[in-house]
Motif scaffolding. Structure first.
Motif, short mmCIF file in Angstrom:
data_model
loop_
_atom_site.label_atom_id
_atom_site.label_comp_id
_atom_site.label_asym_id
_atom_site.label_seq_id
_atom_site.Cartn_x
_atom_site.Cartn_y
_atom_site.Cartn_z
N GLN B 47 0.83 -1.21 0.00
CA GLN B 47 0.00 0.00 0.00
C GLN B 47 0.87 1.25 0.00
O GLN B 47 0.48 2.28 -0.56
N ILE B 49 3.67 1.68 -1.54
CA ILE B 49 4.06 1.95 -2.93
C ILE B 49 2.87 2.56 -3.69
O ILE B 49 3.01 3.53 -4.44
N GLN B 50 1.67 1.99 -3.48
CA GLN B 50 0.48 2.54 -4.13
C GLN B 50 0.28 4.00 -3.73
O GLN B 50 -0.06 4.86 -4.55
N LEU B 52 2.60 6.15 -2.74
CA LEU B 52 3.62 7.01 -3.35
C LEU B 52 3.33 7.23 -4.84
O LEU B 52 3.51 8.34 -5.36
N LEU B 53 2.87 6.19 -5.51
CA LEU B 53 2.55 6.33 -6.94
C LEU B 53 1.41 7.32 -7.13
O LEU B 53 1.44 8.16 -8.04
N ARG B 54 0.42 7.23 -6.25
CA ARG B 54 -0.72 8.15 -6.39
C ARG B 54 -0.33 9.57 -6.01
O ARG B 54 -0.87 10.53 -6.56
N GLU B 56 2.56 10.84 -6.63
CA GLU B 56 3.25 11.34 -7.83
C GLU B 56 2.24 11.87 -8.84
O GLU B 56 2.45 12.92 -9.46
N ASP B 57 1.15 11.12 -9.02
CA ASP B 57 0.12 11.55 -9.96
C ASP B 57 -0.55 12.84 -9.48
O ASP B 57 -0.76 13.78 -10.25
N VAL B 61 4.97 15.04 -9.33
CA VAL B 61 6.38 15.01 -8.92
C VAL B 61 6.92 13.60 -9.15
O VAL B 61 6.15 12.67 -9.37
N GLU B 62 8.23 13.48 -9.10
CA GLU B 62 8.84 12.14 -9.16
C GLU B 62 9.58 11.89 -7.85
O GLU B 62 10.45 12.68 -7.48
N LEU B 63 9.23 10.83 -7.18
CA LEU B 63 9.88 10.49 -5.91
C LEU B 63 11.02 9.51 -6.18
O LEU B 63 10.95 8.71 -7.11
#
Lengths: 439, 91
Positions: B47, B49-50, B52-54, B56-57, B61-63
């Protein structure tokens, strides 16, 4: 170790549950992930659950001690195998060593294993082979190299593709190939595509591609690793519209013959195992193209040709359109579903069925598993053998502050499972356990 | 717009993303900026990772995943100030 074979009695059960991590070849690129030492600590004590597969007269060796109250509860339920452990937890160079390496350093236990009739490891790791050689059990386990290969999702995906099975994942070996494969699924209308690490497990190692932006980020992440000389190996599959998951449990004998031990309904939370239990009769009988026995014959024969023998779990999925994906992945090892099947075999003798479930929990400081067992007993929820429904706590070591996992089996008629699980959760809550994702 | 208001808005958006990842198990209004995402809210590594991906959206930004651990998710406020704003500054 020098005892004659005919004098040996009983099997020895042991083994690390994070086998995929140890099978994963060095030098493979990885998906974005966060280190989670807490989860590793929980997995390290899952071997307590192996008592479920032990017969009276067998020996279970766990990595760490099991709470005496939990051992007593199991014995009261009729699970009476002998039990040893590899030592009290203590700081030092071998503090993080797995149970296989701890055994290799324990002459007394090695000698004890040598006196047993056979080995039943959870999974065959490189150290398992060494241990089998040392204790005169080399014939009990297949070669480590073959075991590692057949447990990769690349192996099972290529097998499914070669035989034209529906839903076979596509194996990619570069970031560029990955991008092409993902886009090839998006165009026919799959909004979510999964990228799976060949040796990922329990949700770690699956990446959902939901947008071109996310794909671009993933490709950049992998290209950086390719530039450092790491090899790419992932399996690409659309996220299918599933209605049910199930697992088939086989045993392959050293002569290549095999048998289907049973089938388990499977429920996942995200991509992680949440529950195994009885499978509805109609689910598997109605499967066509191929029929279930044909698909299992193919997997078993292929594993035997690779030189594998031992337990196998094949994960499959039924889709909303009535078709099925016979081989999502092959786990050539024991599994939670396989352990539940063993519990179920015994429960059925008493007219009950077994339902194994696990969930993340938060544990208060000072929590004592004895207290939880006492509360379960007082509420009449503990399984105590025979025909009375009840719950078995499978792993006590996972109930430690601050984050733990509640892992239980409810032995009961299927329609009573929701009530027993709810009652167990209520008792756990009264003992201070906070459920992280109550269904 | 004051700096304080900007932070609150960012934190609110982070809380919304978090509630989405937790699939409604914990309503957004019950997610405080000081709650430990892992220990108090039960976020696991998948979760996380999910999440962090969301993020970014949501924030475009890029983490840098390789420099992040679950420890960076100790609270919405810590994540917002130490991770998200730093990433936004660097891009």
């Amino acid at each position: 170790m020098s005892e004659p074979r005919q004098a040996r009695t009983g099997a020895v059960l042991f083994g690390s549950f994070d086998a995929e991590r140890r099978w994963r070849p060095e030098g493979l690129a990885s998906l974005p992930q966060l280190a989670d030492p807490g989860a590793d600590r929980l997995v390290a004590c899952m071997d307590e659950a192996l008592f479920a597969a032990a017969e009276p007269g067998d020996l279970l060796i766990t990595r760490e001690p099991v709470a005496p109250a939990l051992v007593a509860a199991r014995e009261a339920a009729g699970y009476t195998c002998e039990h040893h452990h590899t030592g009290e937890p203590h700081p030092g160079p071998d503090a993080d060593a797995d149970v296989e390496h701890r055994l290799l350093a324990n002459a007394g236990l090695l000698c004890r294993i040598g006196g047993s009739a056979r080995l039943h490891p959870y999974a065959v790791l490189p150290a398992t082979g060494v241990l089998a050689d040392l204790t005169g059990h080399a014939a009990d386990v297949p070669g480590g190299e073959q075991v590692a290969r057949v447990n990769g999702k690349a192996w099972s995906s290529l097998l499914a593709a070669r035989h034209g099975l529906p839903g076979a994942g596509r194996v990619v070996r570069s970031a560029a190939e990955l991008a092409d494969a993902v886009r090839s699924y998006v165009e026919p209308g799959h909004p979510v595509v999964l990228v799976k690490d060949s040796y990922g497990v329990a949700g770690r190692g699956t990446f959902e591609v939901t947008s071109e932006r996310r794909l671009t980020r993933l490709v950049a992440h992998l290209r950086r690793q390719e530039d450092r000389g790491l090899a790419v190996e992932f399996v690409i599959q659309p996220r299918y519209d599933r209605v049910a998951d199930f697992s088939s449990h086989l045993r392959i004998n050293p002569d290549g013959s095999w048998l289907l031990l049973g089938i388990q309904h499977l429920a996942n939370s995200g991509y992680r195992h949440e529950m195994s239990g009885p499978v509805p009769q109609a689910l598997v009988g109605d499967l066509r193209r191929p029929a279930h026995p044909e698909a299992m014959e193919l997997v078993a024969r292929s594993l035997a040709e690779e030189g594998y023998h031992g337990p196998v779990c094949v994960d499959s999925m039924v889709l909303r359109d009535g078709t099925w994906i016979p081989v999502l992945e092959v786990n050539a090892r024991m599994s939670m579903g396989g352990l539940n099947l063993r519990l179920d075999d015994r429960a059925r003798e008493h007219g009950l069925r077994s339902h194994l479930w696990q969930e993340d929990v938060t544990i208060p400081d000072g929590f004592d598993v004895d207290h939880l067992l006492k509360l379960l007993h007082e509420e009449g929820l503990l399984y105590e053998g025979g025909t009375g429904a009840g719950v078995l706590l499978l792993v006590g070591g996972a109930l430690v502050a601050p984050r733990g996992r509640l892992i239980c089996a409810a032995l009961c008629p299927p329609d009573e499972f929701p009530r027993l699980r709810a009652a167990t959760r209520a008792v756990a809550a009264s003992a201070g356990i906070v459920l992280a994702r109550a269904a | 717009m004051s700096n304080a208001t900007e932070i609150t808005e960012t934190e609110t958006r982070v809380r919304n993303v978090l509630a989405e990842v937790l699939e409604g198990r914990i309503p957004v209004e019950e997610i405080t900026v000081d709650a430990d995402m892992v220990q108090d809210l039960g976020l696991d590594s998948l979760q996380a990772i999910q999440f962090l991906l969301r993020v970014e959206d949501e924030f475009d930004v890029e983490l840098d995943y390789e420099s992040l651990s679950l420890d960076h998710l100790r609270s919405v406020r810590f994540f917002t100030t130490e991770v998200l704003r730093r990433s936004a500054r660097e891009q």
